[in-house]
Scaffold this motif. Structure first.
Motif, PDB file in Angstrom:
ATOM      1  N   CYS A   1     -14.014  18.628  -5.001  1.00 30.07           N
ATOM      2  CA  CYS A   1     -14.923  18.866  -6.118  1.00 30.07           C
ATOM      3  C   CYS A   1     -14.771  17.738  -7.140  1.00 30.07           C
ATOM      4  CB  CYS A   1     -14.607  20.201  -6.782  1.00 30.07           C
ATOM      5  SG  CYS A   1     -14.929  21.616  -5.709  1.00 30.07           S
ATOM      6  N   MET A   2     -15.832  17.541  -7.899  1.00 30.13           N
ATOM      7  CA  MET A   2     -15.802  16.508  -8.921  1.00 30.13           C
ATOM      8  C   MET A   2     -14.623  16.746  -9.862  1.00 30.13           C
ATOM      9  SD  MET A   2     -19.024  15.088 -11.047  1.00 30.13           S
ATOM     10  CE  MET A   2     -19.003  16.124 -12.486  1.00 30.13           C
ATOM     11  N   ASN A   3     -13.965  15.666 -10.206  1.00 30.45           N
ATOM     12  CA  ASN A   3     -12.785  15.618 -11.079  1.00 30.45           C
ATOM     13  C   ASN A   3     -11.490  16.028 -10.393  1.00 30.45           C
ATOM     14  OD1 ASN A   3     -13.996  14.522 -13.400  1.00 30.45           O
ATOM     15  ND2 ASN A   3     -14.885  16.521 -13.858  1.00 30.45           N
ATOM     16  N   ASP A   4     -11.537  16.422  -9.118  1.00 27.50           N
ATOM     17  CA  ASP A   4     -10.288  16.670  -8.395  1.00 27.50           C
ATOM     18  C   ASP A   4      -9.528  15.361  -8.240  1.00 27.50           C
ATOM     19  OD1 ASP A   4     -10.852  19.350  -8.078  1.00 27.50           O
ATOM     20  OD2 ASP A   4     -11.390  19.196  -5.958  1.00 27.50           O
ATOM     21  N   ILE A   5      -8.218  15.471  -8.124  1.00 22.80           N
ATOM     22  CA  ILE A   5      -7.375  14.312  -7.825  1.00 22.80           C
ATOM     23  C   ILE A   5      -7.161  14.306  -6.312  1.00 22.80           C
ATOM     24  CG2 ILE A   5      -5.145  13.185  -8.186  1.00 22.80           C
ATOM     25  CD1 ILE A   5      -6.953  13.353 -10.706  1.00 22.80           C
ATOM     26  N   ILE A   6      -7.590  13.232  -5.673  1.00 24.68           N
ATOM     27  CA  ILE A   6      -7.443  13.073  -4.221  1.00 24.68           C
ATOM     28  C   ILE A   6      -6.154  12.313  -3.967  1.00 24.68           C
ATOM     29  CG2 ILE A   6      -8.437  12.076  -2.126  1.00 24.68           C
ATOM     30  CD1 ILE A   6     -11.191  12.251  -3.568  1.00 24.68           C
ATOM     31  N   VAL A   7      -5.280  12.888  -3.156  1.00 19.72           N
ATOM     32  CA  VAL A   7      -4.028  12.234  -2.774  1.00 19.72           C
ATOM     33  C   VAL A   7      -4.009  12.152  -1.253  1.00 19.72           C
ATOM     34  CG1 VAL A   7      -1.504  12.334  -2.836  1.00 19.72           C
ATOM     35  CG2 VAL A   7      -2.838  13.177  -4.791  1.00 19.72           C
ATOM     36  N   VAL A   8      -3.948  10.926  -0.728  1.00 18.80           N
ATOM     37  CA  VAL A   8      -3.924  10.730   0.716  1.00 18.80           C
ATOM     38  C   VAL A   8      -2.694   9.900   1.063  1.00 18.80           C
ATOM     39  CG1 VAL A   8      -5.131   9.840   2.739  1.00 18.80           C
ATOM     40  CG2 VAL A   8      -6.449  10.765   0.823  1.00 18.80           C
ATOM     41  N   GLU A   9      -1.767  10.525   1.797  1.00 20.08           N
ATOM     42  CA  GLU A   9      -0.597   9.790   2.279  1.00 20.08           C
ATOM     43  C   GLU A   9      -0.923   9.236   3.656  1.00 20.08           C
ATOM     44  OE1 GLU A   9       3.778  10.995   1.875  1.00 20.08           O
ATOM     45  OE2 GLU A   9       3.262  11.475   3.967  1.00 20.08           O
ATOM     46  N   VAL A  10      -0.891   7.923   3.779  1.00 24.59           N
ATOM     47  CA  VAL A  10      -1.231   7.243   5.027  1.00 24.59           C
ATOM     48  C   VAL A  10       0.046   6.740   5.687  1.00 24.59           C
ATOM     49  CG1 VAL A  10      -2.456   5.284   6.040  1.00 24.59           C
ATOM     50  CG2 VAL A  10      -3.496   6.559   4.148  1.00 24.59           C
ATOM     51  N   GLU A  11       0.222   7.115   6.952  1.00 27.42           N
ATOM     52  CA  GLU A  11       1.342   6.608   7.754  1.00 27.42           C
ATOM     53  C   GLU A  11       0.767   5.700   8.833  1.00 27.42           C
ATOM     54  OE1 GLU A  11       4.952   8.120  10.693  1.00 27.42           O
ATOM     55  OE2 GLU A  11       3.550   9.576   9.871  1.00 27.42           O
ATOM     56  N   ASN A  12       1.196   4.460   8.844  1.00 22.66           N
ATOM     57  CA  ASN A  12       0.722   3.484   9.831  1.00 22.66           C
ATOM     58  C   ASN A  12       1.608   3.518  11.072  1.00 22.66           C
ATOM     59  OD1 ASN A  12      -0.119   1.320  11.339  1.00 22.66           O
ATOM     60  ND2 ASN A  12       0.341  -0.226   9.813  1.00 22.66           N
ATOM     61  N   ARG A  13       1.014   3.937  12.205  1.00 21.74           N
ATOM     62  CA  ARG A  13       1.721   3.966  13.483  1.00 21.74           C
ATOM     63  C   ARG A  13       1.074   3.005  14.493  1.00 21.74           C
ATOM     64  NH1 ARG A  13       6.303   4.927  12.933  1.00 21.74           N
ATOM     65  NH2 ARG A  13       6.411   5.292  15.141  1.00 21.74           N
ATOM     66  N   ILE A  14       0.399   1.958  13.983  1.00 24.05           N
ATOM     67  CA  ILE A  14      -0.203   0.944  14.858  1.00 24.05           C
ATOM     68  C   ILE A  14       0.797  -0.204  14.994  1.00 24.05           C
ATOM     69  CG2 ILE A  14      -2.198  -0.538  15.295  1.00 24.05           C
ATOM     70  CD1 ILE A  14      -3.659   1.023  13.059  1.00 24.05           C
TER      71      ILE A  14
ATOM     72  N   CYS B   1      -0.617  -4.095  -1.482  1.00 23.48           N
ATOM     73  CA  CYS B   1      -0.001  -4.694  -0.311  1.00 23.48           C
ATOM     74  C   CYS B   1      -0.448  -3.879   0.900  1.00 23.48           C
ATOM     75  CB  CYS B   1       1.519  -4.667  -0.416  1.00 23.48           C
ATOM     76  SG  CYS B   1       2.158  -5.742  -1.696  1.00 23.48           S
ATOM     77  N   PRO B   2      -0.653  -4.521   2.046  1.00 24.24           N
ATOM     78  CA  PRO B   2      -1.041  -3.752   3.233  1.00 24.24           C
ATOM     79  C   PRO B   2       0.084  -2.809   3.659  1.00 24.24           C
ATOM     80  CG  PRO B   2      -0.651  -6.044   3.799  1.00 24.24           C
ATOM     81  CD  PRO B   2      -0.521  -5.943   2.314  1.00 24.24           C
ATOM     82  N   ILE B   3      -0.303  -1.770   4.379  1.00 25.22           N
ATOM     83  CA  ILE B   3       0.660  -0.785   4.869  1.00 25.22           C
ATOM     84  C   ILE B   3       1.154  -1.268   6.226  1.00 25.22           C
ATOM     85  CG2 ILE B   3       1.045   1.644   5.422  1.00 25.22           C
ATOM     86  CD1 ILE B   3      -1.645   2.169   3.860  1.00 25.22           C
ATOM     87  N   GLY B   4       2.407  -1.660   6.307  1.00 26.42           N
ATOM     88  CA  GLY B   4       2.976  -2.175   7.546  1.00 26.42           C
ATOM     89  C   GLY B   4       3.282  -1.068   8.542  1.00 26.42           C
ATOM     90  N   PHE B   5       3.470  -1.463   9.809  1.00 34.21           N
ATOM     91  CA  PHE B   5       3.815  -0.517  10.868  1.00 34.21           C
ATOM     92  C   PHE B   5       5.064   0.274  10.470  1.00 34.21           C
ATOM     93  CE2 PHE B   5       6.462   0.275  14.706  1.00 34.21           C
ATOM     94  CZ  PHE B   5       5.679   1.281  15.252  1.00 34.21           C
ATOM     95  N   GLY B   6       5.010   1.586  10.646  1.00 35.78           N
ATOM     96  CA  GLY B   6       6.142   2.457  10.338  1.00 35.78           C
ATOM     97  C   GLY B   6       6.258   2.815   8.863  1.00 35.78           C
ATOM     98  N   SER B   7       5.360   2.295   8.033  1.00 32.17           N
ATOM     99  CA  SER B   7       5.415   2.560   6.595  1.00 32.17           C
ATOM    100  C   SER B   7       4.385   3.603   6.185  1.00 32.17           C
ATOM    101  CB  SER B   7       5.148   1.275   5.805  1.00 32.17           C
ATOM    102  OG  SER B   7       6.133   0.326   6.062  1.00 32.17           O
ATOM    103  N   LYS B   8       4.598   4.130   4.987  1.00 29.26           N
ATOM    104  CA  LYS B   8       3.659   5.087   4.393  1.00 29.26           C
ATOM    105  C   LYS B   8       3.217   4.552   3.033  1.00 29.26           C
ATOM    106  CE  LYS B   8       5.711   9.182   6.506  1.00 29.26           C
ATOM    107  NZ  LYS B   8       6.349  10.489   6.243  1.00 29.26           N
ATOM    108  N   TYR B   9       2.006   4.944   2.657  1.00 30.31           N
ATOM    109  CA  TYR B   9       1.472   4.597   1.344  1.00 30.31           C
ATOM    110  C   TYR B   9       0.680   5.792   0.847  1.00 30.31           C
ATOM    111  CZ  TYR B   9      -0.888   1.947  -2.343  1.00 30.31           C
ATOM    112  OH  TYR B   9      -1.356   1.494  -3.546  1.00 30.31           O
ATOM    113  N   LYS B  10       0.817   6.095  -0.430  1.00 21.62           N
ATOM    114  CA  LYS B  10       0.124   7.247  -0.991  1.00 21.62           C
ATOM    115  C   LYS B  10      -0.959   6.762  -1.958  1.00 21.62           C
ATOM    116  CE  LYS B  10       2.500  10.994  -1.555  1.00 21.62           C
ATOM    117  NZ  LYS B  10       3.360  12.083  -2.029  1.00 21.62           N
TER     118      LYS B  10
END
Length: 179
Positions: A39-52, A81-90
């Motif tokens: 919904c509008m004004n929600d805070i979106i939090v996406v934790e990305v784990e790179n397994r490539i 900074c890019p998300i390296g293999f095996g790393s996470k970024y939020k």
């Protein structure tokens, strides 16, 4: 306006073999990736784990204004900074305007191989001009994500990619309906 809620997602991005035996890059074993519906004004939090293996990634939130959070825009070596293999970024940012948007990998190869999905920001009913036309939120049923389907994985491919042509359209993950 409505109060802010925190909407959290976890994305595991990795190579996956799909039903026809082709290797794709998936988010949580899905191509396209999971829809983000907030919904509008929600805070979106996406934790990305790179397994490539041997690949860096970043996600861009196409059409989403990053007022106050420019470092969440997903442009490697510019806003993050890019998300390296095996790393996470939020990633964390506010859904500041309503609409149907999408997210995708910053790299065209990663995007072509499957790193993309819908991002839908709903506005509160009093501000929705079409609220009388439906009884419930049907955005999941009516969202189309259309992409090119290539005959091989482009990620990590060292050939001249301009010679590799799409073989079908991918509509909401289905390539059979668009051949």
């Amino acid at each position: 306006m409505s109060s802010r809620e925190k909407c959290e997602y976890k994305f595991r991005i990795q190579p996956t073999v799909n039903d026809d035996g082709k290797t794709v890059i998936s988010i949580n074993d899905m191509v396209p990736g999971p829809s983000i519906n907030v919904c509008m004004n929600d805070i979106i939090v996406v934790e990305v784990e790179n397994r490539i293996p041997d690949q860096d990634i970043a996600l861009h939130w196409h059409g989403v204004e990053q007022k106050g959070t420019p470092f969440m825009d997903g442009v490697p070596m510019v806003t993050q900074c890019p998300i390296g293999f095996g790393s996470k970024y939020k990633y964390a940012f506010r859904a500041s305007k309503p609409g149907t948007f999408f997210y995708h990998a910053d790299s065209v190869q990663h995007q072509s191989d499957g790193i993309f999905g819908a991002l839908i920001v709903n506005q509160p009913a009093p501000f929705e001009p079409h609220v009388d036309l439906y009884h419930y939120d049907r955005s999941e049923e009516h969202t189309l994500i259309i992409a090119a389907d290539f005959p091989e994985t482009l990620t990590g491919n060292l050939e001249d990619l301009s010679e590799i042509k799409p073989v079908a359209l991918n509509i909401n993950g289905d390539t059979d309906i668009a051949k």
